[in-house]
Design a protein around this motif. Structure first.
Motif, PDB file in Angstrom:
ATOM      1  N   ARG A 110      -4.421   1.273   1.546  1.00  0.00           N
ATOM      2  CA  ARG A 110      -4.581   0.782   2.909  1.00  0.00           C
ATOM      3  C   ARG A 110      -6.052   0.597   3.273  1.00  0.00           C
ATOM      4  NH1 ARG A 110      -1.322   3.981   7.442  1.00  0.00           N
ATOM      5  NH2 ARG A 110       0.427   2.815   6.541  1.00  0.00           N
ATOM      6  N   HIS A 143       6.262  -5.359  -0.014  1.00  0.00           N
ATOM      7  CA  HIS A 143       6.496  -4.015  -0.535  1.00  0.00           C
ATOM      8  C   HIS A 143       6.390  -3.937  -2.051  1.00  0.00           C
ATOM      9  CE1 HIS A 143       7.538  -2.390   3.313  1.00  0.00           C
ATOM     10  NE2 HIS A 143       8.542  -3.223   3.494  1.00  0.00           N
ATOM     11  N   THR A 158       4.691  -7.510   5.688  1.00  0.00           N
ATOM     12  CA  THR A 158       4.223  -6.662   4.604  1.00  0.00           C
ATOM     13  C   THR A 158       5.014  -6.885   3.315  1.00  0.00           C
ATOM     14  OG1 THR A 158       3.575  -4.978   6.191  1.00  0.00           O
ATOM     15  CG2 THR A 158       3.820  -4.278   3.914  1.00  0.00           C
ATOM     16  N   GLU A 163      -0.926  -6.651   3.670  1.00  0.00           N
ATOM     17  CA  GLU A 163      -0.048  -6.204   4.739  1.00  0.00           C
ATOM     18  C   GLU A 163       0.506  -7.363   5.552  1.00  0.00           C
ATOM     19  OE1 GLU A 163      -0.296  -2.200   7.400  1.00  0.00           O
ATOM     20  OE2 GLU A 163      -1.962  -3.591   7.594  1.00  0.00           O
ATOM     21  N   SER A 164      -0.217  -8.467   5.624  1.00  0.00           N
ATOM     22  CA  SER A 164       0.225  -9.626   6.395  1.00  0.00           C
ATOM     23  C   SER A 164       1.169 -10.528   5.621  1.00  0.00           C
ATOM     24  CB  SER A 164      -0.986 -10.443   6.838  1.00  0.00           C
ATOM     25  OG  SER A 164      -1.654 -10.991   5.707  1.00  0.00           O
ATOM     26  N   SER A 202       9.639  -8.256   0.559  1.00  0.00           N
ATOM     27  CA  SER A 202       8.849  -8.116   1.782  1.00  0.00           C
ATOM     28  C   SER A 202       9.652  -7.546   2.936  1.00  0.00           C
ATOM     29  CB  SER A 202       8.283  -9.487   2.179  1.00  0.00           C
ATOM     30  OG  SER A 202       7.685  -9.450   3.463  1.00  0.00           O
ATOM     31  N   THR A 213      -0.862  -3.652  -0.159  1.00  0.00           N
ATOM     32  CA  THR A 213       0.386  -2.884  -0.179  1.00  0.00           C
ATOM     33  C   THR A 213       1.144  -2.978  -1.496  1.00  0.00           C
ATOM     34  OG1 THR A 213       1.540  -4.772   0.810  1.00  0.00           O
ATOM     35  CG2 THR A 213       0.692  -3.083   2.310  1.00  0.00           C
TER      36      THR A 213
END
Length: 966
Positions: A834, A931, A929, A892-893, A954, A863
């Motif tokens: 992060r 994953h 995000t 993250e976006s 995601s 992420t």
């Protein structure tokens, strides 16, 4: 930008009634989480979803194409969301291409979630009219006057203020538009909405749209009508409330009649005239009502129609709504009288004379005409009448949607209901009633009801969406009335947590918070072209949100969910047979020992295996019952053993589907493609969060949520016994289970076994890497088992079994570490955090020391990360002689970057210091995000091919497979 092209976009439709629409030559549009997905059923390449439109920040509740456009106008789509905004999407080119769609305007002003919307072109006024309704108790009206007059040559030029027609807005960027009118509806919520332009019948305005009517279906059980002059900027005024429905009105649809729609010889619609407008309303009372709107000519005509004046509060007579028992009896009588030849008078008199209604007021389906007037821009007011035309009875559950279409020359009405059916209604030529000529859906209600349905422009195809986000497509045969189900896109309807490829790279498994595991693969080739990617199986339908999964072998995987148990699943003979039909040369092995199929108990979580002997017994009993004419004995004992006739039919249906060359349909995926559960692995005190399977297939590693070091441990299981590895102290013969591996203090977020080493003879799985929320990584190294393992199961002398802690790096990052990945050759690995960085760490030497990591900075939190499983041979230049590494990193976006190493590593380190980044085009990536990332594996440590496929999962509820040219 990286050269990329989408191969698969798997997404489910939003679970709302108005989330799907289909109009003319435009593709099917549907809400998919925060996205608007576009799907062209006529695409010869069978690409499935070819574009996703991003912009909303919460669930898309409703989408609607603008009706009434001229042939040269671009397709316009409006979407409404729970983020309190609506967006206008325009297509300046071919609507079937992703690049042609963009957001032209953002409609803001609601303070509640948008529940319904409508959009219509007013060709005579060169205007686009949009109305939205929300939970804030308002209906808001937006208007665009388009220049140049007559058609839309440039969809990027609109006029926001109708009074300033010399001022144009360039909508190349999102422009926030304010409503031109706000209609307060108080405590009601509008669940359905429709717009229509009422054509004029008088000589002065013939052929022009002089009145615009807006209908809303509200939670008060009434249809509310508003009218305005068609001139730009005219306000809507409430003109009528139509009572009759006994529950919430959920959907409305207008049909403006032309000469082609009218059939004078038809006993049902012979009284319809060109210029009439028919309003269909669907309700949770299970009925559909048709209202006929026609122009009366003048206010005097309106008074003669039956109302003393065109009052705003005109309602249907109270006799219908005052006695629900009487009304229900009347509807039941009409339903039972269909096709009997009984007249309306006979049916009414029989109900009125029945003893069950003694003393009740005589009910009547009122056809009394109610009148209203609409003001003209200049001159007299125009008068219209509204009368109940028909009541359609046939659904057994809430009616969620109604939509007009065509079945040849005749208007047709398509309805979708919670009773797991969609119905196509046509006016019966002789009986004088609307009849359901086709009923779509599977008997038994596996899809848990339809929330909406739409029809193609030519009436030969129907698409419906179900409660679990599934799409269902039917096509009518060129000759005859038979409808055939067709494959359609599918996907998860909640956040996708993990994706993984089988060891051969043949198919992709995804798991989601929607409590399912789904398996995707390309569906072979036909006539030299690809048939696209499809969902081939749904191995697991669970009772907990899924978290992670990993393949042990091509026919076996393990999964973890928000429970304390890790579950093991094995493929079925039916799946192996279907896959061999797709890849005849593929040797999957093991097929003979597998179960024939699987079934899921009604109240259970474990898929139970169905063996060949059980299937044969079922078939024999079914044949005996058929010969004797007896019904199947579906008693408790039969159901308890999970070998009921449904399982036998399911297995046969799956086999037939594989032979037919068609991907499995949603109904088959729900019931017939389960994998049986082979084992359960216990030991964790909290929900499973991470797991990994060794490349050799002999071990799996698991970890659970943890708030302390006591629970932040890694448990190992042997895939031979599904027990922890055996250990014994030196000099003793007693074997005990290995203790968990300990190194972290908080939840372990990712576990990764190392690939085969770069040095010759270095086996895979030498290292096990774990990363954690505590910002650290830990590296465990494999040790040899003790000699003399007896029955073949290794026994270790270390208390932790096959792995021991080699190195721990506390505070490796400044924030949580979300993911980790091994580079091919296992000389270094990557950690993603992060703190907006990916760090590349050399593997420590025998003394535990290593060179400093290489840090790659990103604009947002990272992420997910994954290395290409092979090194690339450089194409030329300074990199000749130095194989390249490729690394994918997701943010993250939802942005995804691909980095390729440049040049040789510096002296004393195996990690290249220079990396060339490239971003996948934003239109081809996620909106939330990411994953998980996973490159599709190929054999060999060195690759000459530079086109590779990357899978991603995601929070935006989609699974994507993208081909990237490196």
């Amino acid at each position: 930008m990286a050269a990329a092209r989408p191969e698969l976009v798997a997404a489910a439709c939003s679970r709302t009634a108005h989330a799907l629409d289909w109009l003319g030559a435009a593709p099917i549009a549907f809400g998919a989480g925060t996205l608007v997905a576009l799907y062209d059923p006529a695409d010869p390449a069978d690409r499935g979803i070819f574009a996703t439109l991003r912009g909303h920040t919460d669930r898309v509740n409703c989408v609607r194409f603008a009706r009434g456009a001229s042939c040269d106008a671009p397709a316009v789509l409006v979407s409404g969301s729970a983020d309190c905004t609506a967006r206008v999407w325009t297509s300046a080119a071919t609507p079937g291409t992703a690049a042609s769609w963009r957001c032209s305007a953002v409609l803001v002003s609601h303070t509640g979630s948008i529940t319904a919307l409508a959009a219509a072109w007013l060709p005579a006024q060169h205007a686009l009219l949009i109305t939205t309704a929300a939970t804030d108790g308002t209906v808001r009206v937006f208007e665009h006057v388009v220049d140049p007059p007559g058609h839309i040559a440039d969809p990027s030029r609109h006029i926001a203020d109708p009074s300033a027609q010399d001022t144009c807005l360039n909508l190349a960027q999102d422009v926030h538009l304010e409503p031109v009118q706000v209609i307060n509806i108080g405590a009601r919520t509008a669940l359905g909405m429709a717009l229509a332009a009422l054509p004029a019948a008088d000589a002065d305005t013939a052929g022009r749209d002089t009145t615009v009517i807006l209908g809303t279906g509200d939670t008060d059980g009434r249809v509310h009508l508003y009218a305005r002059d068609a001139a730009a900027g005219s306000p809507f005024a409430g003109v009528l409330e139509l009572a009759g429905h006994e529950d919430w009105v959920t959907s409305l649809s207008f049909l403006t009649l032309t000469a082609a729609d009218c059939a004078p010889g038809n006993a049902t619609i012979g009284h319809w005239q060109p210029g009439d407008t028919i309003l269909a309303s669907g309700s949770q009372d299970k009925y559909v009502r048709l209202w006929r709107i026609q122009q009366a000519g003048s206010s005097a005509d309106a008074e003669a129609a039956g109302d003393p004046a065109p009052a705003d509060d005109a309602r249907e007579p109270a006799a219908w709504g005052s006695d629900k028992r009487a009304a229900q009896a009347m509807l039941d009588a009409f339903a039972s009288g269909l096709g009997t030849g009984a007249s309306v008078a006979d049916i009414t008199s029989s109900v009125v004379g029945s003893s069950s209604l003694a003393g009740a007021e005589a009910p009547q389906l009122s056809t009394r005409a109610h009148a209203f007037t609409a003001g003209a821009a200049a001159g007299a007011r125009r008068a219209y009448t509204v009368a109940l035309d028909s009541v359609l009875v046939g659904h057994d559950g809430w009616v969620h949607s109604v939509a007009w279409g065509r079945a040849g020359p005749t208007p047709a009405l398509l309805t979708a209901s919670a009773d797991s059916s969609a119905m196509l209604w046509l006016p019966d030529t002789d009986a004088g009633v609307w009849s359901s000529v086709s009923r779509f859906g599977e008997q038994g209600g596996a899809v848990q009801g339809f929330l909406g349905a739409a029809m193609s422009a030519d009436g030969t195809a129907i698409c419906a969406h179900g409660y679990q986000g599934s799409l269902h497509m039917w096509r009518r045969a060129p000759a005859g009335d038979a409808w055939t189900p067709r494959p359609s896109p599918s996907g998860h309807f909640a956040a996708v947590q993990d994706v993984c490829w089988d060891p051969r790279g043949s198919y992709l498994l995804s798991v989601s918070a929607d409590q399912t595991a789904r398996l995707f693969a390309p569906w072979g080739r036909a006539e030299g072209r690809s048939r696209g990617w499809h969902e081939l199986a749904r191995p697991q339908i669970h009772g907990y949100n899924m978290r992670c999964a990993a393949f042990v072998t091509p026919l076996q995987y393990v999964s973890g969910a928000d429970e304390k148990v890790v579950r093991v699943f094995e493929a079925t003979q039916m799946f192996v047979a279907a896959w061999r039909a797709l890849e005849p040369g593929l040797d999957l092995g093991e097929g003979g020992r597998l179960a024939v199929g699987a079934s899921l108990p009604v109240l259970g979580l474990s898929n139970k295996a169905v063996g060949q002997d059980q299937v044969q017994a079922l078939e024999a009993q079914a044949a005996t019952n058929a010969q004797d004419g007896a019904e199947w004995d579906d008693n408790y004992e039969v159901r308890r053993t999970h070998t009921d006739v449904v399982a036998g039919v399911a297995l046969r249906a799956q086999q037939d589907g594989a032979a037919s060359g068609q991907p499995p349909l949603e109904e088959r995926l729900l019931r017939h493609t389960l994998w049986p559960e082979a084992d359960k692995l216990y030991g964790h005190p909290y929900e499973i969060f991470a797991l990994a399977a060794a490349h050799a297939g002999d071990l799996i590693a698991t970890a659970c949520r943890a708030a302390s070091a006591r629970h932040a441990s890694i448990r190992l299981y042997s895939t031979r016994t599904w027990q922890p590895p055996a250990v014994r102290a030196a000099g003793t013969a007693t074997a005990l289970p290995a203790v968990p591996l300990s190194a972290h203090a908080l939840t372990i977020t990712r576990l990764r076994f190392s690939p085969p080493g770069a040095d010759a003879g270095t086996p895979p799985d030498r290292y096990l890497l774990g990363v954690s929320r505590d910002r650290s990584w830990a590296l465990f190294e494999r040790v040899a088992p003790a000699p003399g393992d007896g029955d073949g199961e290794p026994v270790y002398e270390q208390p932790t079994g096959p792995y021991v802690l080699r190195r721990q790096q506390p505070k490796a990052h400044a924030r949580i570490i979300w993911d980790a990945a091994w580079a091919p050759g296992a000389r270094f690995f990557a950690t993603a955090s992060r703190d907006k960085a990916v760090k590349l760490w050399p593997v420590p030497d025998a003394a535990g020391s290593a060179a400093a990591p290489v840090t790659l900075a990103f604009p947002e939190a990272v992420t997910a990360v994954d290395f290409l499983p092979a090194q690339l041979l450089p194409s030329g230049g300074a990199d000749v002689g130095h194989p390249q590494y490729a690394l994918a990193a997701a943010l993250e976006s939802g942005r995804i970057f691909v980095l390729v190493s440049q040049g040789a590593p510096p002296a004393g380190s195996p990690v290249p210091a220079a990396w060339r980044p490239a971003e996948i085009p934003r239109a081809q990536t996620h909106a939330a995000t990411v994953h998980r990332l996973a490159w599709r594996p190929r054999p060999g440590p060195i690759a000459t091919e530079r086109s590779w496929q990357l899978a991603s999962a995601s929070e935006d509820q989609t699974v994507r497979v993208t081909t990237i040219d490196l």
